[in-house]
Design a protein around this motif. Structure first.
Motif, PDB file in Angstrom:
ATOM      1  N   MET A   1       0.608  -1.219  -0.122  1.00 22.61           N
ATOM      2  CA  MET A   1       0.100   0.060   0.089  1.00 22.61           C
ATOM      3  C   MET A   1       0.864   1.137  -0.151  1.00 22.61           C
ATOM      4  SD  MET A   1      -3.430   0.893   0.041  1.00 22.61           S
ATOM      5  CE  MET A   1      -4.399   0.177   1.314  1.00 22.61           C
TER       6      MET A   1
ATOM      7  N   ALA B   1      -1.712   9.986  13.210  1.00 19.87           N
ATOM      8  CA  ALA B   1      -2.701  10.008  14.272  1.00 19.87           C
ATOM      9  C   ALA B   1      -3.573   8.603  13.852  1.00 19.87           C
ATOM     10  CB  ALA B   1      -3.751  10.996  13.881  1.00 19.87           C
ATOM     11  N   VAL B   2      -3.588   8.134  12.692  1.00 19.48           N
ATOM     12  CA  VAL B   2      -4.391   6.893  12.400  1.00 19.48           C
ATOM     13  C   VAL B   2      -3.456   5.741  12.521  1.00 19.48           C
ATOM     14  CG1 VAL B   2      -6.041   7.915  10.923  1.00 19.48           C
ATOM     15  CG2 VAL B   2      -4.122   7.075  10.024  1.00 19.48           C
ATOM     16  N   GLY B   3      -2.226   5.898  12.925  1.00 17.23           N
ATOM     17  CA  GLY B   3      -1.312   4.881  13.426  1.00 17.23           C
ATOM     18  C   GLY B   3      -0.080   4.506  12.577  1.00 17.23           C
ATOM     19  N   ILE B   4       0.079   5.140  11.655  1.00 13.31           N
ATOM     20  CA  ILE B   4       1.343   4.978  10.662  1.00 13.31           C
ATOM     21  C   ILE B   4       2.441   5.483  11.414  1.00 13.31           C
ATOM     22  CG2 ILE B   4       2.566   5.696   8.651  1.00 13.31           C
ATOM     23  CD1 ILE B   4       0.340   4.256   7.651  1.00 13.31           C
ATOM     24  N   SER B   5       3.425   4.412  11.605  1.00 12.34           N
ATOM     25  CA  SER B   5       4.678   4.899  12.508  1.00 12.34           C
ATOM     26  C   SER B   5       5.545   5.975  11.900  1.00 12.34           C
ATOM     27  CB  SER B   5       5.420   3.674  13.009  1.00 12.34           C
ATOM     28  OG  SER B   5       6.014   3.295  11.582  1.00 12.34           O
TER      29      SER B   5
ATOM     30  N   ARG C   1       7.577   4.275   9.190  1.00 13.15           N
ATOM     31  CA  ARG C   1       6.592   4.166   7.773  1.00 13.15           C
ATOM     32  C   ARG C   1       6.656   5.491   7.082  1.00 13.15           C
ATOM     33  NH1 ARG C   1       4.528  -0.937   7.080  1.00 13.15           N
ATOM     34  NH2 ARG C   1       4.619  -2.213   9.002  1.00 13.15           N
TER      35      ARG C   1
ATOM     36  N   PRO D   1       2.065  15.143  15.434  1.00 17.80           N
ATOM     37  CA  PRO D   1       0.750  14.938  14.671  1.00 17.80           C
ATOM     38  C   PRO D   1       0.007  16.087  15.185  1.00 17.80           C
ATOM     39  CG  PRO D   1       1.482  12.962  16.144  1.00 17.80           C
ATOM     40  CD  PRO D   1       2.547  13.876  16.066  1.00 17.80           C
ATOM     41  N   VAL D   2      -0.250  16.554  16.597  1.00 22.16           N
ATOM     42  CA  VAL D   2      -1.250  17.637  16.761  1.00 22.16           C
ATOM     43  C   VAL D   2      -0.855  18.862  15.975  1.00 22.16           C
ATOM     44  CG1 VAL D   2      -2.088  19.103  18.786  1.00 22.16           C
ATOM     45  CG2 VAL D   2      -1.687  16.741  19.141  1.00 22.16           C
TER      46      VAL D   2
ATOM     47  N   LEU E   1      -2.137  11.716  20.866  1.00 18.54           N
ATOM     48  CA  LEU E   1      -1.431  12.570  20.048  1.00 18.54           C
ATOM     49  C   LEU E   1      -0.797  13.670  20.484  1.00 18.54           C
ATOM     50  CD1 LEU E   1      -4.460  13.099  17.253  1.00 18.54           C
ATOM     51  CD2 LEU E   1      -2.389  11.645  16.949  1.00 18.54           C
TER      52      LEU E   1
ATOM     53  N   ARG F   1       7.731   5.952  21.609  1.00 20.38           N
ATOM     54  CA  ARG F   1       7.404   6.551  20.282  1.00 20.38           C
ATOM     55  C   ARG F   1       6.693   5.392  19.358  1.00 20.38           C
ATOM     56  NH1 ARG F   1       8.034  11.536  17.348  1.00 20.38           N
ATOM     57  NH2 ARG F   1       8.787  11.074  15.256  1.00 20.38           N
TER      58      ARG F   1
ATOM     59  N   SER G   1       2.845   4.749  18.620  1.00 24.07           N
ATOM     60  CA  SER G   1       2.170   4.487  17.192  1.00 24.07           C
ATOM     61  C   SER G   1       1.446   3.052  17.042  1.00 24.07           C
ATOM     62  CB  SER G   1       3.279   4.396  16.142  1.00 24.07           C
ATOM     63  OG  SER G   1       4.125   5.529  15.767  1.00 24.07           O
TER      64      SER G   1
ATOM     65  N   ARG H   1      -1.849   3.629  18.582  1.00 23.19           N
ATOM     66  CA  ARG H   1      -2.877   4.511  17.847  1.00 23.19           C
ATOM     67  C   ARG H   1      -3.463   3.559  16.738  1.00 23.19           C
ATOM     68  NH1 ARG H   1       0.652   9.329  18.601  1.00 23.19           N
ATOM     69  NH2 ARG H   1       1.854   8.774  16.646  1.00 23.19           N
ATOM     70  N   ARG H   2      -2.459   2.999  16.276  1.00 23.07           N
ATOM     71  CA  ARG H   2      -2.824   2.020  14.964  1.00 23.07           C
ATOM     72  C   ARG H   2      -3.702   0.818  15.389  1.00 23.07           C
ATOM     73  NH1 ARG H   2       1.653  -2.087  13.103  1.00 23.07           N
ATOM     74  NH2 ARG H   2       0.650  -3.114  14.686  1.00 23.07           N
TER      75      ARG H   2
ATOM     76  N   PHE I   1      -9.662   7.469  15.055  1.00 20.62           N
ATOM     77  CA  PHE I   1     -10.002   8.646  14.808  1.00 20.62           C
ATOM     78  C   PHE I   1     -10.876   9.111  13.590  1.00 20.62           C
ATOM     79  CE2 PHE I   1      -5.831   9.142  17.217  1.00 20.62           C
ATOM     80  CZ  PHE I   1      -6.264  10.033  18.105  1.00 20.62           C
TER      81      PHE I   1
ATOM     82  N   GLU J   1      -8.854   0.451   4.069  1.00 19.41           N
ATOM     83  CA  GLU J   1      -7.944  -0.541   4.573  1.00 19.41           C
ATOM     84  C   GLU J   1      -6.638  -0.314   4.772  1.00 19.41           C
ATOM     85  OE1 GLU J   1      -7.142  -2.025  -0.201  1.00 19.41           O
ATOM     86  OE2 GLU J   1      -7.858  -3.602   1.622  1.00 19.41           O
ATOM     87  N   LEU J   2      -6.133   1.192   4.995  1.00 20.12           N
ATOM     88  CA  LEU J   2      -4.746   1.558   4.895  1.00 20.12           C
ATOM     89  C   LEU J   2      -4.355   0.889   6.107  1.00 20.12           C
ATOM     90  CD1 LEU J   2      -2.264   3.174   4.265  1.00 20.12           C
ATOM     91  CD2 LEU J   2      -3.234   5.038   5.176  1.00 20.12           C
ATOM     92  N   ILE J   3      -4.966   1.013   7.343  1.00 22.13           N
ATOM     93  CA  ILE J   3      -4.447   0.617   8.473  1.00 22.13           C
ATOM     94  C   ILE J   3      -4.345  -0.819   8.515  1.00 22.13           C
ATOM     95  CG2 ILE J   3      -4.623   0.878  11.169  1.00 22.13           C
ATOM     96  CD1 ILE J   3      -3.569   3.418   9.613  1.00 22.13           C
TER      97      ILE J   3
ATOM     98  N   SER K   1      -3.759  -2.971   6.245  1.00 18.90           N
ATOM     99  CA  SER K   1      -2.682  -3.322   5.500  1.00 18.90           C
ATOM    100  C   SER K   1      -1.284  -3.225   6.335  1.00 18.90           C
ATOM    101  CB  SER K   1      -2.823  -2.482   4.208  1.00 18.90           C
ATOM    102  OG  SER K   1      -1.294  -2.322   3.632  1.00 18.90           O
ATOM    103  N   ILE K   2      -1.349  -2.147   7.020  1.00 17.92           N
ATOM    104  CA  ILE K   2      -0.090  -1.711   7.862  1.00 17.92           C
ATOM    105  C   ILE K   2      -0.037  -2.650   9.107  1.00 17.92           C
ATOM    106  CG2 ILE K   2       1.191  -0.155   9.500  1.00 17.92           C
ATOM    107  CD1 ILE K   2       1.059   0.947   6.603  1.00 17.92           C
TER     108      ILE K   2
END
Lengths: 412, 237
Positions: A1, A305-309, A312, A405-406, B62, B82, B86, B89-90, B95, B113-115, B117-118
């Motif tokens: 992705m 915020a949605v969890g991508i490190s 990444r 993020p914020v 956040l 850190r 992450s 949150r994932r 959110f 589907e992004l998350i 997939s991660i």
């Protein structure tokens, strides 16, 4: 992705990406073309110089290059030529005796550098002068009194094909001796010092005259498919001849340091020029990627915020640099192909710019610009270009991964 | 028979968040104690600047607290690295933003589907999960549209799917109806309520939209960074 995202991100600003790709491609084209021209020119120069006598690799008496002298010689073991000849990439091995002589006719005399050869074994691939025979021919192997001289020397001595000349030199005892010869061929290379000064003699006749045995030579000239292999072949030949006391194998670089130096100097300035081109391109790429990162700060905040490190996110930008690299290299190859094709097959003839035939160290230099890129040069340029493009992505990628993020989400 | 006490998903104790802007100090959140329990449908209400969004940001890791503790599912957020943040949150937080914030280069389906997939969820499984949720929120047929080709309501529904598709412990929604008309807002709230009721997702909103507040099971009122009211609609205020 992430790979897909990186690919699509690249085309968000199509014009900017296209300009960047063009600049990468154009820089790559310049680099490939200039290197191709250099490779071609150096290659032809080395070939010409090697065929002047020493070959790509030469087996010589130790110290011969410092003080060349007819009494520095070695005996060629009966199986040696065969052993060298079967080495991979070796195309020919030729016996040679070189030295200085005085050549005279009833009209005049002239100093000369001679090279004694076995006419039965020489071909244009091993003997430069065969391409430039203006009249007559190389002496017949049975003709023990033949001599081939340059046009300028022939004019000075007022001698033509069949004419008689006497050459005088010292033998192995240091005694002055003379040989009688008849001109069997006259060459005209166009290089003044060569046409004035160089003569070819039959090797067996000379051996008898100067007191060499039938196996003694001043050097063995070894010719290769590709001059680039000279170092490795030199080592193999050296290993092969360790049993010959006082003999050493040298490459064309050792034998012709003036040409090697000239090539090294030209290559250095070429590399510097290319380095500057690539640095300018890298600055452009860095700017493109950095701009694109700064424009998407908010988006990176969302991704975090949605969890991508952060790692990444770093990878995402590096993947974008990777795509830029792939398309940039493709653009470079596409831009290079027609220019290279023309230079490789036709070339640009600059003869009109020269009043005399140009030469480098006595080797005629073809004034037609050709490009003939060596595979290793292509590989190095593509690798360096790819590395620089990817390196240009590191700072923007790091910058993206450090986004808070914020703050990023709240940014406009 | 003794009832087993339910542990809160989110537990905040004496939480403070102070911002410094030049010489001035802003107490965005001041001495806040809140517990959010599983399955709750809670709204943080209050005027602009009352600290609602800051509470959401702190809960979702956040942003960092200045003082106090926040535990989510028993884990103290301040102790997370850190990388752990992450991952938290994932995997544990969904959110939903006021401005949808979908990734413009991805289609609606890919955004959702992004998350997954991660997270490494196999393609077939994540396709099935996203497809089910798209059906549940009425996005059938819009899977391959880019966000720019969708209405605000449709984008917000994609954002909701993105938030809940990983089955998080809590969904944090910051003014989710602020950018849509009242009819679309009602639809979005219907969807969230249904997901809360049928799937048990815990929602924590920030909003001053009366429509949202009217639907909430619990309303925590805030003013000047402090909690000034906590009303449970099931009669347990």
């Amino acid at each position: 992705m992430l790979i897909l995202m990186a690919f699509r991100n690249l085309w968000r600003n199509t014009r900017r990406t296209a300009i960047t790709l063009f600049s990468i491609g154009f820089g790559l084209m310049l680099s490939l073309i200039f290197t191709g021209i250099g490779d071609s020119g150096y290659g032809r120069l080395i070939e010409g110089a090697s065929r002047m006598g020493m070959g790509h690799v030469a087996l010589i008496p130790r110290g011969y290059l410092d003080t060349p002298s007819i009494d520095k010689r070695f005996d060629v073991p009966s199986d040696l030529i065969g052993r060298i000849q079967v080495m991979s990439r070796v195309t020919a091995v030729r016996e040679r005796i070189t030295g200085q002589a005085m050549v005279a006719t009833a009209n005049d005399s002239a100093g000369a550098a001679f090279m004694a050869i076995d006419p039965g074994t020489e071909t244009p691939e091993t003997l430069y002068f065969m391409d430039f025979l203006e009249s007559g021919a190389l002496f017949d192997p049975k003709n023990r009194i033949g001599i081939v001289i340059g046009r300028n020397m022939a004019d000075r001595l007022r001698v033509d094909i069949g004419g008689k000349v006497v050459y005088t030199l010292t033998d192995v005892q240091g005694e002055i001796i003379s040989g009688l010869a008849r001109v069997s061929g006259i060459f005209r290379t166009g290089v003044l010092q060569v046409d004035n000064y160089f003569v070819l003699l039959p090797i067996d006749t000379l051996r008898d005259l100067i007191g060499y045995t039938s196996r003694e030579v001043t050097h063995l000239a070894v010719f290769l498919e590709d001059h680039a292999a000279s170092r490795s072949i030199r080592s193999r030949i050296q290993a092969c001849v360790d049993e010959i006391p006082g003999a050493e194998a040298v490459t064309w670089r050792d034998a012709m340091p003036d040409i090697a130096g000239l090539i090294a100097m030209d290559q250095s300035s070429n590399y510097l020029f290319q380095l500057i081109i690539f640095l300018l391109i890298s600055a452009g790429i860095l700017n493109t990627i950095l701009m694109s990162v700064l424009e998407r700060k908010r988006e990176f905040g969302i991704l975090l915020a949605v969890g991508i490190s952060p790692l990444r996110l770093f990878s995402l930008i590096m993947l974008e640099a990777g795509w830029l690299c792939i398309f940039g290299l493709i653009a470079g190859l596409l831009l290079t192909a027609p220019v290279y094709g023309y230079l490789h097959s036709t070339g640009i003839d600059l003869t009109a710019m020269f009043t005399e035939k140009p030469d480098v160290g006595g080797v005629l230099f073809d004034p037609t610009i050709h490009a003939d890129l060596r595979p290793i040069s292509l590989a190095v340029i593509l690798t360096v270009a790819a590395a620089l493009i990817l390196l240009s992505g590191i700072y923007p990628a790091w910058k993206a991964s450090r986004v808070m993020p914020v703050e990023a989400i709240q940014s406009a | 028979m003794t009832a087993i006490p339910v542990q809160p998903i989110v537990s905040m104790r004496r939480v403070e968040k102070i911002y410094r802007q030049g010489d001035s100090v802003v107490h965005a959140v001041d001495q806040v104690d809140i517990d959010i329990f599983p399955g709750e449908f809670t709204v943080l209400s209050g005027p602009s600047g009352s600290g609602k969004t800051t509470i959401l940001n702190l809960t979702g890791a956040l942003d960092n607290v200045t003082r106090g503790d926040i535990h989510v599912e028993g884990r103290k957020l301040q102790d997370m690295s850190r990388t752990e943040t992450s991952r938290f949150r994932r995997d544990r937080v969904g959110f939903v933003f006021q401005a949808y914030n979908l990734i413009p280069v991805l289609t609606a389906f890919e955004n959702a589907e992004l998350i997954l997939s991660i997270q490494g969820v196999p393609r077939t499984e994540r396709s099935a999960r996203v497809r089910d949720l798209f059906h549940a929120v009425g996005l059938d047929g819009l899977e391959h549209r880019r966000p720019s080709a969708m209405s605000g309501g449709q984008q917000q529904r994609v954002a909701i799917v993105r938030a809940i598709v990983t089955n998080p412990a809590i969904v944090l929604a910051d003014e989710p109806t602020a950018n849509v008309d009242s009819r679309t807002a009602a639809t979005i709230l219907d969807i969230m309520e249904r997901l809360n009721r049928e799937m048990g997702n815990t929602f924590l909103f920030s909003s001053h939209d009366p429509q949202v507040i009217a639907r909430a099971h619990r309303v925590i009122s805030m003013q000047d960074g402090r909690v000034v009211g906590d009303e449970r609609r099931d009669g347990n205020s």
